[in-house]
Design a protein around this motif. Structure first.
Motif, PDB file in Angstrom:
ATOM      1  N   LEU A   7       0.043  -5.675  -0.990  1.00 32.30           N
ATOM      2  CA  LEU A   7      -1.334  -5.680  -0.829  1.00 32.30           C
ATOM      3  C   LEU A   7      -1.903  -4.333  -0.442  1.00 32.30           C
ATOM      4  O   LEU A   7      -0.981  -3.590   0.489  1.00 32.30           O
ATOM      5  N   GLU A   8      -3.005  -3.638  -0.787  1.00 32.89           N
ATOM      6  CA  GLU A   8      -3.593  -2.614  -0.485  1.00 32.89           C
ATOM      7  C   GLU A   8      -3.974  -2.360   1.064  1.00 32.89           C
ATOM      8  O   GLU A   8      -4.518  -3.341   1.712  1.00 32.89           O
ATOM      9  N   PRO A   9      -3.147  -1.469   1.803  1.00 30.60           N
ATOM     10  CA  PRO A   9      -3.396  -1.284   3.388  1.00 30.60           C
ATOM     11  C   PRO A   9      -4.935  -0.856   3.495  1.00 30.60           C
ATOM     12  O   PRO A   9      -5.221  -0.095   2.812  1.00 30.60           O
ATOM     13  N   THR A  10      -5.349  -1.024   4.721  1.00 27.52           N
ATOM     14  CA  THR A  10      -6.535  -0.561   5.147  1.00 27.52           C
ATOM     15  C   THR A  10      -6.571   0.956   5.134  1.00 27.52           C
ATOM     16  O   THR A  10      -8.014   1.379   4.817  1.00 27.52           O
ATOM     17  N   ALA A  11      -5.635   1.423   5.243  1.00 28.91           N
ATOM     18  CA  ALA A  11      -5.635   3.065   5.564  1.00 28.91           C
ATOM     19  C   ALA A  11      -5.839   3.574   4.097  1.00 28.91           C
ATOM     20  O   ALA A  11      -6.370   4.629   4.241  1.00 28.91           O
ATOM     21  N   ALA A  12      -5.784   2.963   3.011  1.00 30.72           N
ATOM     22  CA  ALA A  12      -5.748   3.382   1.576  1.00 30.72           C
ATOM     23  C   ALA A  12      -7.167   4.135   1.458  1.00 30.72           C
ATOM     24  O   ALA A  12      -7.255   5.158   0.819  1.00 30.72           O
ATOM     25  N   ALA A  13      -8.252   3.250   1.799  1.00 36.20           N
ATOM     26  CA  ALA A  13      -9.440   3.905   1.195  1.00 36.20           C
ATOM     27  C   ALA A  13      -9.879   5.159   2.017  1.00 36.20           C
ATOM     28  O   ALA A  13     -10.402   6.022   1.471  1.00 36.20           O
ATOM     29  N   GLU A  14      -9.322   5.051   3.383  1.00 36.92           N
ATOM     30  CA  GLU A  14      -9.430   6.146   4.242  1.00 36.92           C
ATOM     31  C   GLU A  14      -8.835   7.488   3.795  1.00 36.92           C
ATOM     32  O   GLU A  14      -9.327   8.391   3.847  1.00 36.92           O
ATOM     33  N   ILE A  15      -7.560   7.403   3.392  1.00 38.94           N
ATOM     34  CA  ILE A  15      -6.811   8.318   2.780  1.00 38.94           C
ATOM     35  C   ILE A  15      -7.343   8.855   1.561  1.00 38.94           C
ATOM     36  O   ILE A  15      -7.466  10.163   1.320  1.00 38.94           O
ATOM     37  N   ALA A  16      -7.585   8.073   0.546  1.00 39.04           N
ATOM     38  CA  ALA A  16      -8.125   8.333  -0.842  1.00 39.04           C
ATOM     39  C   ALA A  16      -9.597   8.697  -0.753  1.00 39.04           C
ATOM     40  O   ALA A  16     -10.013   9.189  -1.769  1.00 39.04           O
ATOM     41  N   GLY A  17     -10.217   8.419   0.029  1.00 38.55           N
ATOM     42  CA  GLY A  17     -11.705   8.612  -0.050  1.00 38.55           C
ATOM     43  C   GLY A  17     -12.433   7.767  -1.271  1.00 38.55           C
ATOM     44  O   GLY A  17     -12.118   6.861  -1.730  1.00 38.55           O
ATOM     45  N   ASP A  18     -13.272   8.714  -1.784  1.00 40.57           N
ATOM     46  CA  ASP A  18     -13.961   8.380  -3.052  1.00 40.57           C
ATOM     47  C   ASP A  18     -13.211   8.166  -4.248  1.00 40.57           C
ATOM     48  O   ASP A  18     -13.607   7.903  -5.415  1.00 40.57           O
ATOM     49  N   ARG A  19     -11.918   8.626  -4.205  1.00 37.37           N
ATOM     50  CA  ARG A  19     -11.008   8.655  -5.197  1.00 37.37           C
ATOM     51  C   ARG A  19     -10.086   7.155  -5.330  1.00 37.37           C
ATOM     52  O   ARG A  19      -9.227   7.044  -6.156  1.00 37.37           O
ATOM     53  N   ILE A  20     -10.295   6.222  -4.426  1.00 36.60           N
ATOM     54  CA  ILE A  20      -9.641   5.153  -4.301  1.00 36.60           C
ATOM     55  C   ILE A  20      -9.683   4.206  -5.415  1.00 36.60           C
ATOM     56  O   ILE A  20      -8.610   3.563  -5.877  1.00 36.60           O
ATOM     57  N   GLY A  21     -10.552   4.054  -6.109  1.00 37.14           N
ATOM     58  CA  GLY A  21     -10.791   3.312  -7.376  1.00 37.14           C
ATOM     59  C   GLY A  21      -9.584   3.799  -8.454  1.00 37.14           C
ATOM     60  O   GLY A  21      -9.027   2.945  -9.109  1.00 37.14           O
ATOM     61  N   VAL A  22      -9.341   5.029  -8.583  1.00 34.70           N
ATOM     62  CA  VAL A  22      -8.675   5.606  -9.682  1.00 34.70           C
ATOM     63  C   VAL A  22      -7.156   5.414  -9.199  1.00 34.70           C
ATOM     64  O   VAL A  22      -6.260   4.992  -9.829  1.00 34.70           O
ATOM     65  N   LEU A  23      -7.029   5.668  -7.885  1.00 33.02           N
ATOM     66  CA  LEU A  23      -5.721   5.361  -7.124  1.00 33.02           C
ATOM     67  C   LEU A  23      -5.285   3.891  -7.372  1.00 33.02           C
ATOM     68  O   LEU A  23      -4.181   3.617  -7.469  1.00 33.02           O
ATOM     69  N   ILE A  40      10.306   2.486 -11.036  1.00 32.04           N
ATOM     70  CA  ILE A  40      10.684   2.340  -9.610  1.00 32.04           C
ATOM     71  C   ILE A  40      11.634   1.131  -9.426  1.00 32.04           C
ATOM     72  O   ILE A  40      11.692   0.482 -10.590  1.00 32.04           O
ATOM     73  N   GLY A  41      12.518   0.989  -8.385  1.00 32.68           N
ATOM     74  CA  GLY A  41      13.512  -0.127  -8.326  1.00 32.68           C
ATOM     75  C   GLY A  41      12.910  -1.505  -8.045  1.00 32.68           C
ATOM     76  O   GLY A  41      11.771  -1.500  -7.848  1.00 32.68           O
ATOM     77  N   PRO A  42      13.740  -2.515  -8.114  1.00 28.22           N
ATOM     78  CA  PRO A  42      13.092  -3.750  -7.858  1.00 28.22           C
ATOM     79  C   PRO A  42      12.569  -4.095  -6.612  1.00 28.22           C
ATOM     80  O   PRO A  42      12.057  -5.105  -6.405  1.00 28.22           O
ATOM     81  N   LEU A  43      12.985  -3.195  -5.594  1.00 24.31           N
ATOM     82  CA  LEU A  43      12.879  -3.561  -4.292  1.00 24.31           C
ATOM     83  C   LEU A  43      11.365  -2.905  -3.863  1.00 24.31           C
ATOM     84  O   LEU A  43      10.820  -3.092  -2.866  1.00 24.31           O
ATOM     85  N   GLU A  44      10.949  -1.879  -4.781  1.00 21.35           N
ATOM     86  CA  GLU A  44       9.755  -1.094  -4.614  1.00 21.35           C
ATOM     87  C   GLU A  44       8.354  -1.714  -4.510  1.00 21.35           C
ATOM     88  O   GLU A  44       7.384  -1.431  -3.905  1.00 21.35           O
ATOM     89  N   PRO A  45       7.937  -2.673  -5.671  1.00 25.33           N
ATOM     90  CA  PRO A  45       6.752  -3.305  -5.852  1.00 25.33           C
ATOM     91  C   PRO A  45       5.926  -3.810  -4.393  1.00 25.33           C
ATOM     92  O   PRO A  45       4.970  -3.438  -3.916  1.00 25.33           O
ATOM     93  N   PRO A  46       6.720  -4.707  -3.645  1.00 25.41           N
ATOM     94  CA  PRO A  46       6.458  -4.974  -2.200  1.00 25.41           C
ATOM     95  C   PRO A  46       6.005  -4.068  -1.294  1.00 25.41           C
ATOM     96  O   PRO A  46       5.334  -4.167  -0.143  1.00 25.41           O
ATOM     97  N   ARG A  47       6.475  -2.800  -1.617  1.00 22.00           N
ATOM     98  CA  ARG A  47       6.222  -1.481  -0.439  1.00 22.00           C
ATOM     99  C   ARG A  47       5.652  -0.414  -1.313  1.00 22.00           C
ATOM    100  O   ARG A  47       5.861   0.677  -0.801  1.00 22.00           O
ATOM    101  N   LEU A  48       4.866  -0.835  -2.523  1.00 19.57           N
ATOM    102  CA  LEU A  48       4.379   0.372  -3.214  1.00 19.57           C
ATOM    103  C   LEU A  48       3.511   1.399  -2.547  1.00 19.57           C
ATOM    104  O   LEU A  48       3.610   2.534  -2.577  1.00 19.57           O
ATOM    105  N   TRP A  49       2.611   0.852  -1.818  1.00 22.56           N
ATOM    106  CA  TRP A  49       1.427   1.591  -1.188  1.00 22.56           C
ATOM    107  C   TRP A  49       2.116   2.294  -0.153  1.00 22.56           C
ATOM    108  O   TRP A  49       1.826   3.230  -0.040  1.00 22.56           O
TER     109      TRP A  49
END
Length: 213
Positions: A7-23, A40-49
């Motif tokens: 799930l997208e962490p709360t910090a993502a929108a702060e870090i990406a700003g108005d580019r969050i939709g593209v990210l 990416i490896g099989p273990l990566e999707p759960p920690r992708l963000w």
């Protein structure tokens, strides 16, 4: 069975700003197709963000507006494509030797409407006489003593290295002493990024090339 994407962490929108939709659009495609495409490896999707996208994106404030940046060994898009998303005011050359990864990067650039990034297929050393850039980035490519020699010829005089590194970065710097002297690398420092934003902060090796003076 499809592995669940973090799930997208709360910090993502702060870090990406108005580019969050593209990210978010990039994260969704990488999470769904990345393992199948060998990005990416099989273990990566759960920690992708946290481990990949934001680990790369926190480097964005260190980029100079209007700069030309080369990202070495971009792979699935980290950090180069992520940075191109977050910093549309910076121009990126995404250097990647593997054809299928180049195809993925080109597809994403077109799909996301990025006008500030282009893909160059090959290894860093193949472009030593092809261009010079203002800054150069890399993540999980090779040991610093090798990375210095691969990337220094791509930088203009006064250009900057920004390499994402792990906990052993100080040991890597000591092991790279000869390469640092040979290529006239100066102003070496290690910065910790994402403090107060990410549970696991990002370490970046920063240095400049000074050939004259």
């Amino acid at each position: 069975m499809t592995t669940s994407i973090e799930l997208e962490p709360t910090a993502a929108a702060e870090i990406a700003g108005d580019r969050i939709g593209v990210l978010r659009a990039f994260a969704d495609d990488l999470g769904r197709r990345g393992e199948e495409l060998g990005l990416i490896g099989p273990l990566e999707p759960p920690r992708l963000w946290t481990r990949h996208l934001l680990n790369s994106a926190v480097l964005a404030p260190l980029l100079v507006s209007g700069a030309r940046v080369a990202d070495i060994g971009t792979g699935g898009g980290m950090p180069g494509l992520v940075l191109a998303i977050v910093r549309p005011d910076v121009r990126f050359l995404l250097i990647e030797p593997m054809e299928r990864r180049c195809a993925w990067l080109t597809e994403q650039i077109e799909r996301l409407g990025l006008e500030n990034a282009e893909v160059r297929r090959g290894r860093a050393e193949e472009f030593h006489d092809a261009f010079e850039v203002d800054q150069i980035t890399a993540r999980a490519v090779t040991a610093l003593r090798k990375l210095i020699s691969l990337t220094a010829p791509l930088l203009r005089d006064g250009g900057e290295m920004l390499f994402l590194k792990g906990a052993s970065v100080q040991e890597e710097i000591e092991a790279a002493a000869k390469a640092l002297r040979k290529h006239r690398v100066t102003d070496v420092s290690v910065e910790e990024l994402g403090i107060g934003q990410l549970d696991e902060t990002t370490r970046v090796f920063r240095a400049k090339i000074v050939r004259h003076g």
